[in-house]
Design a protein around this motif. Structure first.
Motif, PDB file in Angstrom:
ATOM      1  N   LEU A  27       6.977  11.357  20.492  1.00 42.54           N
ATOM      2  CA  LEU A  27       7.182   9.927  20.726  1.00 42.54           C
ATOM      3  C   LEU A  27       7.680   9.631  22.129  1.00 42.54           C
ATOM      4  O   LEU A  27       7.504   8.516  22.639  1.00 42.54           O
ATOM      5  CB  LEU A  27       8.159   9.364  19.681  1.00 42.54           C
ATOM      6  CG  LEU A  27       7.765   9.582  18.213  1.00 42.54           C
ATOM      7  CD1 LEU A  27       8.759   8.892  17.293  1.00 42.54           C
ATOM      8  CD2 LEU A  27       6.348   9.085  17.944  1.00 42.54           C
ATOM      9  N   ASP A  28       8.303  10.622  22.770  1.00 44.52           N
ATOM     10  CA  ASP A  28       8.798  10.416  24.130  1.00 44.52           C
ATOM     11  C   ASP A  28       7.652  10.264  25.137  1.00 44.52           C
ATOM     12  O   ASP A  28       7.863   9.815  26.263  1.00 44.52           O
ATOM     13  CB  ASP A  28       9.705  11.574  24.550  1.00 44.52           C
ATOM     14  CG  ASP A  28       9.002  12.928  24.448  1.00 44.52           C
ATOM     15  OD1 ASP A  28       8.221  13.116  23.496  1.00 44.52           O
ATOM     16  OD2 ASP A  28       9.254  13.796  25.300  1.00 44.52           O
ATOM     17  N   GLN A  29       6.426  10.609  24.719  1.00 46.76           N
ATOM     18  CA  GLN A  29       5.280  10.499  25.609  1.00 46.76           C
ATOM     19  C   GLN A  29       4.485   9.204  25.402  1.00 46.76           C
ATOM     20  O   GLN A  29       3.478   8.972  26.064  1.00 46.76           O
ATOM     21  CB  GLN A  29       4.345  11.703  25.414  1.00 46.76           C
ATOM     22  CG  GLN A  29       4.992  13.033  25.786  1.00 46.76           C
ATOM     23  CD  GLN A  29       4.040  14.210  25.583  1.00 46.76           C
ATOM     24  OE1 GLN A  29       2.824  14.055  25.672  1.00 46.76           O
ATOM     25  NE2 GLN A  29       4.590  15.381  25.304  1.00 46.76           N
ATOM     26  N   LEU A  30       4.947   8.368  24.462  1.00 44.27           N
ATOM     27  CA  LEU A  30       4.216   7.126  24.174  1.00 44.27           C
ATOM     28  C   LEU A  30       4.179   6.191  25.376  1.00 44.27           C
ATOM     29  O   LEU A  30       3.174   5.511  25.614  1.00 44.27           O
ATOM     30  CB  LEU A  30       4.823   6.413  22.962  1.00 44.27           C
ATOM     31  CG  LEU A  30       4.533   7.037  21.590  1.00 44.27           C
ATOM     32  CD1 LEU A  30       5.267   6.277  20.494  1.00 44.27           C
ATOM     33  CD2 LEU A  30       3.028   7.039  21.309  1.00 44.27           C
ATOM     34  N   GLU A  31       5.266   6.142  26.145  1.00 46.74           N
ATOM     35  CA  GLU A  31       5.288   5.243  27.306  1.00 46.74           C
ATOM     36  C   GLU A  31       4.199   5.614  28.304  1.00 46.74           C
ATOM     37  O   GLU A  31       3.540   4.750  28.883  1.00 46.74           O
ATOM     38  CB  GLU A  31       6.657   5.255  27.983  1.00 46.74           C
ATOM     39  CG  GLU A  31       6.735   4.256  29.136  1.00 46.74           C
ATOM     40  CD  GLU A  31       8.134   4.057  29.677  1.00 46.74           C
ATOM     41  OE1 GLU A  31       8.268   3.323  30.674  1.00 46.74           O
ATOM     42  OE2 GLU A  31       9.082   4.620  29.116  1.00 46.74           O
ATOM     43  N   THR A  32       3.998   6.915  28.486  1.00 51.48           N
ATOM     44  CA  THR A  32       2.940   7.374  29.394  1.00 51.48           C
ATOM     45  C   THR A  32       1.570   6.947  28.872  1.00 51.48           C
ATOM     46  O   THR A  32       0.700   6.518  29.644  1.00 51.48           O
ATOM     47  CB  THR A  32       2.988   8.900  29.544  1.00 51.48           C
ATOM     48  OG1 THR A  32       4.283   9.294  30.021  1.00 51.48           O
ATOM     49  CG2 THR A  32       1.920   9.399  30.511  1.00 51.48           C
ATOM     50  N   ALA A  33       1.386   7.056  27.549  1.00 52.63           N
ATOM     51  CA  ALA A  33       0.115   6.642  26.939  1.00 52.63           C
ATOM     52  C   ALA A  33      -0.107   5.149  27.113  1.00 52.63           C
ATOM     53  O   ALA A  33      -1.242   4.700  27.338  1.00 52.63           O
ATOM     54  CB  ALA A  33       0.107   7.022  25.456  1.00 52.63           C
ATOM     55  N   ILE A  34       0.975   4.360  27.009  1.00 49.78           N
ATOM     56  CA  ILE A  34       0.863   2.902  27.197  1.00 49.78           C
ATOM     57  C   ILE A  34       0.464   2.600  28.642  1.00 49.78           C
ATOM     58  O   ILE A  34      -0.397   1.759  28.906  1.00 49.78           O
ATOM     59  CB  ILE A  34       2.190   2.207  26.833  1.00 49.78           C
ATOM     60  CG1 ILE A  34       2.491   2.368  25.337  1.00 49.78           C
ATOM     61  CG2 ILE A  34       2.139   0.728  27.198  1.00 49.78           C
ATOM     62  CD1 ILE A  34       3.877   1.902  24.936  1.00 49.78           C
ATOM     63  N   GLN A  35       1.093   3.301  29.596  1.00 49.45           N
ATOM     64  CA  GLN A  35       0.758   3.094  31.005  1.00 49.45           C
ATOM     65  C   GLN A  35      -0.702   3.415  31.291  1.00 49.45           C
ATOM     66  O   GLN A  35      -1.344   2.776  32.132  1.00 49.45           O
ATOM     67  CB  GLN A  35       1.663   3.972  31.880  1.00 49.45           C
ATOM     68  CG  GLN A  35       3.114   3.521  31.900  1.00 49.45           C
ATOM     69  CD  GLN A  35       4.035   4.514  32.598  1.00 49.45           C
ATOM     70  OE1 GLN A  35       3.689   5.688  32.747  1.00 49.45           O
ATOM     71  NE2 GLN A  35       5.195   4.053  33.024  1.00 49.45           N
ATOM     72  N   SER A  36      -1.237   4.407  30.561  1.00 44.32           N
ATOM     73  CA  SER A  36      -2.627   4.826  30.771  1.00 44.32           C
ATOM     74  C   SER A  36      -3.625   3.896  30.081  1.00 44.32           C
ATOM     75  O   SER A  36      -4.825   3.983  30.340  1.00 44.32           O
ATOM     76  CB  SER A  36      -2.843   6.250  30.239  1.00 44.32           C
ATOM     77  OG  SER A  36      -1.899   7.138  30.772  1.00 44.32           O
ATOM     78  N   GLY A  37      -3.125   3.024  29.203  1.00 48.15           N
ATOM     79  CA  GLY A  37      -4.021   2.194  28.399  1.00 48.15           C
ATOM     80  C   GLY A  37      -4.155   0.773  28.875  1.00 48.15           C
ATOM     81  O   GLY A  37      -4.455  -0.131  28.080  1.00 48.15           O
TER      82      GLY A  37
END
Length: 353
Positions: A300-310
């Protein structure tokens, strides 16, 4: 006309979101996010008690006497509805009135991005709108329900405490249930809803394990479930849901959430500097295959990175949303800095009023 009406109408004329009617204090109102003295005169316990008790029904009075606090709804016809919390305190009695427009604003009225319109087109799964108290969650959800009400031919069921926006049937049958009046709890009402042939279920607050568990199951069963949590950020929201369950169930719940979640909208309201009012900053996470994979694996700590990529799918982090408002000149850099998660990104603008 009830005694409280004159105070409420005065507050509404000032575009207040809340009226604070507390014995031993002047009458105050929250205007564009700031609590302001509305009427200088200190009000007595007797005055507050008469004004508030006059608008309570028998059930609310009994609940207040038993629990020293009660939530209920109040309406001034053709003016506005109010969500009311009355309570006892050190200096007597108090009541806080939250103004609710008589009709729900539309997504267009709220200037919501296209991705929010797209979320309303789902027919199953789970959509969550999160944020702290007073961040506009109920207003956003009401606008989404309004969009579905116009587009669908189905059954929309809401479970609230208390009922805020009253929706009129358009394309859909609308059933609205109030916790404490029509059902003893959110969980009981949601459990009952599974037998009421709903297409969409709105859960006013997912506040305990039983409610969350039934909501996740309903989303898996093919119902569109919409709910709120008092969390800041998409990652925190998913984490809160998963950690509500015992450790031995969390792996299974991660898998369920990864398939049933449609999106998380986390919002906050900030005072505007270009005109009186407030602007909404929205963090938006859509459950793409990449996001689903991170949820399933517990990263879950990587969700922000996924949001930035989306970004091309309409996803946006809270800090990006705040910086957009600063760049538009709607919100001061100082206010954005106060609300930002990564404050280092706002060092250059933090002194801009």
């Amino acid at each position: 006309m009830a005694l409280i009406d004159e105070y409420l109408k005065t507050a509404l004329k000032q575009n207040a979101s809340d009226l604070h009617f507390v014995s031993g204090d002047p009458v105050r109102a929250r205007i564009h996010g700031n609590l302001t003295v509305l009427i200088e005169e200190t009000i007595s316990t007797e005055h507050v008690e008469k004004a508030v008790f006059d608008i309570m029904d028998g059930m609310s009075k009994r609940s207040f006497e038993e629990n020293d606090a009660v939530d209920f709804a109040y309406e001034i016809p053709d003016v506005s509805r109010f969500r009311v919390n009355a309570f006892r305190h050190l200096n007597g009695i108090g009541a806080i009135f939250r103004a609710i427009p008589s009709t729900a604003l539309t997504l267009e009225d709220l200037n919501m991005p296209r991705v929010i319109h797209d979320l309303c087109k789902y027919t199953q799964g789970m959509i969550l709108v999160t944020g702290k108290t007073g961040s506009g969650k109920s207003t956003t959800l009401a606008a989404m329900i309004d969009a579905m009400n116009k587009r669908l031919k189905g059954h929309i069921l809401t479970i609230e405490d208390p009922i805020e926006f009253v929706h009129k049937a358009q394309g859909c049958l609308i059933s609205q249930r109030e916790v404490g009046v029509h059902s003893p709890s959110f969980a009981e009402a949601l459990h009952s809803a599974m037998r009421e042939d709903p297409d969409v279920v709105l859960v006013g607050e997912m506040r305990d394990l039983e409610t969350i568990s039934i909501a996740v199951t309903a989303a898996e069963m093919g119902i569109l479930v919409m709910g709120t949590l008092h969390t800041n950020g998409a990652g925190q929201t998913v984490d809160r849901i998963i950690n509500s369950f015992p450790a031995d169930k969390q792996s299974h719940i991660r898998t369920m959430i990864s398939t049933s979640l449609r999106g998380v909208v986390s919002q906050q309201l900030l005072p505007t500097c270009h005109k009186p009012g407030r602007a909404a900053a929205l963090e938006i996470m859509i459950n793409t295959p990449a996001v689903a994979n991170l949820i399933r694996q517990g990263k879950l700590d990587q969700l922000e990175t996924a949001i930035q990529s989306g970004g091309n799918m309409g996803m946006k982090t809270m800090d990006s949303a705040l910086m957009e408002l600063v760049d538009k000149g709607w919100v001061s850099g100082k206010e954005a800095y106060r609300q930002a998660n990564n404050k280092s990104k706002f060092e250059k603008v933090k002194d801009i009023e």
